[in-house]
Design a protein around this motif. Structure first.
Motif, PDB file in Angstrom:
ATOM      1  N   PRO A 183       0.823  -1.214   0.000  1.00  0.00           N
ATOM      2  CA  PRO A 183       0.000   0.000   0.000  1.00  0.00           C
ATOM      3  C   PRO A 183       0.857   1.263   0.000  1.00  0.00           C
ATOM      4  O   PRO A 183       1.890   1.329   0.668  1.00  0.00           O
ATOM      5  N   GLY A 184       0.434   2.249  -0.744  1.00  0.00           N
ATOM      6  CA  GLY A 184       1.128   3.526  -0.778  1.00  0.00           C
ATOM      7  C   GLY A 184       0.801   4.369   0.441  1.00  0.00           C
ATOM      8  O   GLY A 184       0.052   3.934   1.339  1.00  0.00           O
ATOM      9  N   PRO A 185       1.333   5.587   0.485  1.00  0.00           N
ATOM     10  CA  PRO A 185       1.085   6.447   1.653  1.00  0.00           C
ATOM     11  C   PRO A 185      -0.395   6.709   1.900  1.00  0.00           C
ATOM     12  O   PRO A 185      -0.848   6.678   3.050  1.00  0.00           O
ATOM     13  N   LEU A 186      -1.160   6.944   0.839  1.00  0.00           N
ATOM     14  CA  LEU A 186      -2.585   7.194   1.025  1.00  0.00           C
ATOM     15  C   LEU A 186      -3.296   5.953   1.557  1.00  0.00           C
ATOM     16  O   LEU A 186      -4.169   6.045   2.433  1.00  0.00           O
ATOM     17  N   ALA A 187      -2.919   4.786   1.017  1.00  0.00           N
ATOM     18  CA  ALA A 187      -3.542   3.549   1.487  1.00  0.00           C
ATOM     19  C   ALA A 187      -3.174   3.270   2.941  1.00  0.00           C
ATOM     20  O   ALA A 187      -4.015   2.827   3.731  1.00  0.00           O
ATOM     21  N   LEU A 188      -1.915   3.523   3.301  1.00  0.00           N
ATOM     22  CA  LEU A 188      -1.510   3.324   4.693  1.00  0.00           C
ATOM     23  C   LEU A 188      -2.272   4.261   5.625  1.00  0.00           C
ATOM     24  O   LEU A 188      -2.694   3.868   6.722  1.00  0.00           O
ATOM     25  N   ALA A 189      -2.445   5.491   5.179  1.00  0.00           N
ATOM     26  CA  ALA A 189      -3.209   6.442   5.991  1.00  0.00           C
ATOM     27  C   ALA A 189      -4.658   5.978   6.126  1.00  0.00           C
ATOM     28  O   ALA A 189      -5.256   6.077   7.208  1.00  0.00           O
ATOM     29  N   ALA A 190      -5.220   5.441   5.041  1.00  0.00           N
ATOM     30  CA  ALA A 190      -6.598   4.945   5.102  1.00  0.00           C
ATOM     31  C   ALA A 190      -6.710   3.741   6.023  1.00  0.00           C
ATOM     32  O   ALA A 190      -7.685   3.612   6.790  1.00  0.00           O
ATOM     33  N   GLY A 634     -17.321  -4.331  11.573  1.00  0.00           N
ATOM     34  CA  GLY A 634     -16.853  -5.313  10.607  1.00  0.00           C
ATOM     35  C   GLY A 634     -16.241  -4.663   9.382  1.00  0.00           C
ATOM     36  O   GLY A 634     -15.183  -5.084   8.902  1.00  0.00           O
ATOM     37  N   ALA A 635     -16.901  -3.623   8.875  1.00  0.00           N
ATOM     38  CA  ALA A 635     -16.393  -2.945   7.682  1.00  0.00           C
ATOM     39  C   ALA A 635     -15.044  -2.288   7.952  1.00  0.00           C
ATOM     40  O   ALA A 635     -14.099  -2.426   7.166  1.00  0.00           O
ATOM     41  N   LEU A 636     -14.923  -1.593   9.063  1.00  0.00           N
ATOM     42  CA  LEU A 636     -13.671  -0.912   9.376  1.00  0.00           C
ATOM     43  C   LEU A 636     -12.542  -1.910   9.621  1.00  0.00           C
ATOM     44  O   LEU A 636     -11.390  -1.666   9.232  1.00  0.00           O
ATOM     45  N   ALA A 637     -12.865  -3.026  10.272  1.00  0.00           N
ATOM     46  CA  ALA A 637     -11.829  -4.022  10.551  1.00  0.00           C
ATOM     47  C   ALA A 637     -11.259  -4.604   9.269  1.00  0.00           C
ATOM     48  O   ALA A 637     -10.033  -4.697   9.104  1.00  0.00           O
ATOM     49  N   VAL A 638     -12.123  -5.020   8.345  1.00  0.00           N
ATOM     50  CA  VAL A 638     -11.613  -5.635   7.115  1.00  0.00           C
ATOM     51  C   VAL A 638     -10.909  -4.609   6.236  1.00  0.00           C
ATOM     52  O   VAL A 638      -9.917  -4.930   5.565  1.00  0.00           O
ATOM     53  N   LEU A 639     -11.383  -3.367   6.239  1.00  0.00           N
ATOM     54  CA  LEU A 639     -10.709  -2.341   5.440  1.00  0.00           C
ATOM     55  C   LEU A 639      -9.342  -2.008   6.022  1.00  0.00           C
ATOM     56  O   LEU A 639      -8.383  -1.757   5.280  1.00  0.00           O
ATOM     57  N   ALA A 640      -9.239  -2.015   7.356  1.00  0.00           N
ATOM     58  CA  ALA A 640      -7.946  -1.750   7.979  1.00  0.00           C
ATOM     59  C   ALA A 640      -6.923  -2.812   7.605  1.00  0.00           C
ATOM     60  O   ALA A 640      -5.729  -2.530   7.482  1.00  0.00           O
ATOM     61  N   VAL A 641      -7.380  -4.025   7.397  1.00  0.00           N
ATOM     62  CA  VAL A 641      -6.471  -5.116   7.038  1.00  0.00           C
ATOM     63  C   VAL A 641      -6.219  -5.164   5.538  1.00  0.00           C
ATOM     64  O   VAL A 641      -5.091  -5.397   5.091  1.00  0.00           O
ATOM     65  N   GLY A 642      -7.259  -4.935   4.739  1.00  0.00           N
ATOM     66  CA  GLY A 642      -7.177  -5.275   3.330  1.00  0.00           C
ATOM     67  C   GLY A 642      -6.956  -4.164   2.339  1.00  0.00           C
ATOM     68  O   GLY A 642      -6.768  -4.442   1.149  1.00  0.00           O
ATOM     69  N   ILE A 643      -6.991  -2.903   2.750  1.00  0.00           N
ATOM     70  CA  ILE A 643      -6.771  -1.827   1.772  1.00  0.00           C
ATOM     71  C   ILE A 643      -5.375  -1.940   1.187  1.00  0.00           C
ATOM     72  O   ILE A 643      -4.388  -2.031   1.915  1.00  0.00           O
ATOM     73  N   GLY A 644      -5.276  -1.951  -0.115  1.00  0.00           N
ATOM     74  CA  GLY A 644      -3.982  -2.070  -0.765  1.00  0.00           C
ATOM     75  C   GLY A 644      -4.142  -2.409  -2.229  1.00  0.00           C
ATOM     76  O   GLY A 644      -5.265  -2.495  -2.748  1.00  0.00           O
TER      77      GLY A 644
END
Length: 688
Positions: A183-190, A634-644
């Protein structure tokens, strides 16, 4: 289980709270360690077993040790203007360099070994070769070995052919590049924002930092215990690795539902929701498809362990916390302490409700257009060395179907060249060749490589696979016998592809010496089709069976109308989730062209189970905010793990997030109208 018995279970847990905490701590720690250590017991191939393509790939893997379900590497070389890639010197030098760089045990094929101009680009300067590394197997370790072989092959070719521009691409290198990019900087921030948002949401909902951590603890012990049970069952039957994604997120949403329930008899509604979810999953587990069996067994495990934790650990944790007046008020909001008229909670107005239901119905309709399969190659990664190779290949006029070739296993006594000639005449086939190198002939059998023009997840690619199987199953042009072996008819394809008479195998030869052994069509290009024919064709039977099982359990504990409403809401949430995946990924800006086949199955089971649990909790007088909070968590948890940048992971986490959100909204849109009473669970000596 009677109300009195449930009360006695909670009382027992409170009397032996130290032992309860120790047991669940061991489940979390030792069970978690055992679950991690036992992941190797799960099937890691992510393919649909039992289908004709799977059987063909197993036969190829057993005889040749590579290829089969694993897509090959594609080595691409472009010479400067004026070079003749057809010249024996140029073509032979390229083939020799590929063979040396591929390493021992590899199978390679190119223009030099076949003379087939399908291996040449339209620009006259580009040539490519298919490379099956020796270590490639259809599991996680084998896929990793192929990804590593791509780097070795790329370096070896660039050293051996300094005058040419050389790249290596393929399905696995493209996927690998997306993972390596990270993940890039924006993805890491997200990701960080989602993780922080999860904690803030729970703190605001439960008015306490300690109370906010309890759902995470409950989810942890439920996940560890459920995975241990699933891996134990995996010792007796095939369980797919996909359950690793289903269990934790389901456990988290159920934990928020259970922790939000107020103390008292109404909190025991979790038993009913867990029983209904387990019954539905048990129905799925009975069907003869590995993916359905896997998600069914995982669902049973997470519902059972989650309910056990709710009955024993939850009351102990609740009693251990120092409940301030503010927190006690938060736990009781919408609960049994309120008058029945107040417990009805928020109800939508007619217009928003109608719009919401319309959206759900439209998304459910979009699910009918879902095309399952690996995402198209162009959507896997935007930049990287593998993408450079793909761009060079397509710029030379080579279709992307070259990344997913088919392999035809020709038995002893059958003319492989005749099979190749026959396959080459199938519409949609770019080339078909029978290499003569020793590595393509084992134990009397021969492999024929068939390169389609289109990728197999497209409608044209699916039609090509069907036509090839039909062509090799019927009589040849000379009229010689080519009867069926087993008459394994296959169901209709996806994306409107016409159902055709594909078969497990066929005798395909050109003379009287033909044997009874079948010609098997395998390769990475048949995996998607097997998933459609072997799993999705069962859904018209599996979904009603699961719905009836859940309805039967709910109807035993509450009114039939409320049970029907809960099941309908679960089905609507599951279908709308598949439709949302279609709209967002298949039709959306990402343009994947298809959705990874097992993702809608996992997301659908998740949506159905959490919807049942939410509906039961709400009907029993649970707080109206519990559903949205659980969905958000649930949504926030999976997004915190999977954004990339990984497309398949992004598909999965977005599916989970949309499923949780749509279910929460469906719960409000399908709520009991204000004029009616809140549906309460029956209370009798035998019912909760």
């Amino acid at each position: 289980m009677s109300t009195e018995r449930l009360c006695s279970v909670e009382a027992f847990a409170l009397r032996h709270r130290v032992a309860v905490v120790v047991v669940w701590a061991l489940v979390l720690l030792l069970g978690g360690a055992a679950a991690v250590a036992g992941l190797g017991r799960l099937d890691q191939s992510f393919t649909a077993s039992g289908g004709p393509g799977h059987r063909a790939n197993q036969a190829v893997q057993e005889r040749y040790g590579n290829g089969a379900a694993v897509a090959p590497l594609v080595a691409v070389a472009t010479w400067p203007a004026g070079a003749d890639v057809r010249a024996p010197g140029t073509a032979g030098r390229f083939a020799s360099a590929v063979g040396r760089a591929a390493g021992p045990g590899a199978r390679t094929v190119s223009y030099a070994g076949t003379g087939d101009e399908g291996f040449l680009g339209a620009d006259g300067r580009t040539v490519y070769a298919l490379v099956y590394p020796g270590a490639g197997k259809p599991d996680l370790s084998g896929l990793t070995a192929v990804e590593e072989a791509a780097g070795t092959l790329r370096a070896g070719l660039r050293s051996a052919l300094p005058e040419a521009r050389v790249d290596v691409t393929g399905v696995l290198p493209l996927t690998h590049d997306s993972a390596v990019a990270g993940p890039g900087p924006l993805a890491l921030a997200a990701k960080a924002a989602c993780a922080l948002g999860l904690l803030v949401l729970l703190v605001l909902a439960f008015r306490s930092a300690a109370g906010a951590l309890v759902p995470l603890l409950l989810a942890g012990v439920t996940s560890a215990g459920a995975l241990v049970l699933v891996e134990a069952v995996a010792g007796f039957t095939e369980i797919s690795f996909i359950v690793v994604y289903l269990v934790p997120v389901t456990a988290l949403v159920l934990a928020v539902h259970r922790w939000a329930q107020p103390p008292g008899p109404v909190a025991r509604s979790g038993v009913v929701g867990g029983a209904a979810g387990a019954a539905a999953c048990a129905a799925l587990a009975l069907f003869p498809a590995a993916f359905l069996r896997s998600v069914g067994i995982a669902g049973i495990a997470v519902c059972a362990v989650g309910t056990a934790a709710a009955l024993t650990l939850t009351p102990v944790l609740r009693s251990a916390l120092t409940l301030t007046p503010v927190m006690r008020s938060a736990l009781l909001r919408g609960g049994a302490a309120r008058p029945a008229a107040v417990r009805v909670g928020w109800r939508p107005r007619a217009v928003p409700a109608a719009l919401g239901l319309t959206l759900l119905v439209l998304l459910s309709g979009a699910a009918a257009q879902l095309r399952v399969g690996n995402p198209e190659a162009r959507a896997l990664v935007a930049i990287g060395p593998a993408r450079d190779g793909l761009d060079r290949l397509t710029a030379a006029g080579v279709p992307t179907g070259a990344l997913n070739p088919l392999e035809v296993l020709v038995p002893e006594g059958v003319d492989a060249r005749a099979v190749a000639t026959r396959a080459a005449r199938v519409p949609g086939v770019l080339l078909a060749a029978a290499p003569t190198a020793p590595e393509w002939r084992r134990s009397g059998s021969t492999l024929v490589v068939v390169v389609p023009e289109e990728e197999p997840m497209t409608s044209a690619g699916a039609a090509t696979v069907t036509a090839l199987r039909s062509a090799l199953a019927g009589p040849d042009d000379t009229g010689s016998d080519a009867g069926l072996e087993g008459a394994g008819h296959e169901g209709g394809g996806h994306d409107g592809a016409r159902a055709d008479a594909g078969h497990d195998g066929a005798r395909a030869g050109a003379g009287p010496d033909d044997t009874d052994a079948p010609v098997l069509v395998g390769g990475s290009g048949v995996v998607d089709r097997d998933l459609v024919d072997g799993v999705y064709r069962l859904l018209p039977y599996a979904v009603p069976a699961a719905a009836l099982a859940a309805f039967g359990v709910l109807a035993a504990f509450t009114a039939a109308g409320a049970a029907a409403r809960a099941v309908a809401g679960g089905l609507l949430a599951a279908a709308a989730s598949a439709g949302a995946l279609t709209v967002l990924w298949q039709w959306g800006p990402a343009g994947t062209g298809a959705v990874t086949g097992w993702v809608p199955l996992v997301v659908g089971v998740f949506a159905f189970c959490v919807s049942l649990d939410r509906a039961v909790a709400s009907a029993a007088g649970g707080p109206p905010w519990a559903g949205p909070v659980a969905a958000g968590a649930g949504a926030l948890a999976v997004l915190a793990v999977g954004i990339g940048p990984q497309v398949e992971l992004a598909l999965l986490v977005s599916g989970f997030a949309m499923a949780a959100t749509l279910d929460a909204l469906a719960g409000r849109w399908l709520a009991v109208p204000p004029s009616g009473p809140v549906v309460a669970l029956r209370s009798s000596p035998r019912l909760v």
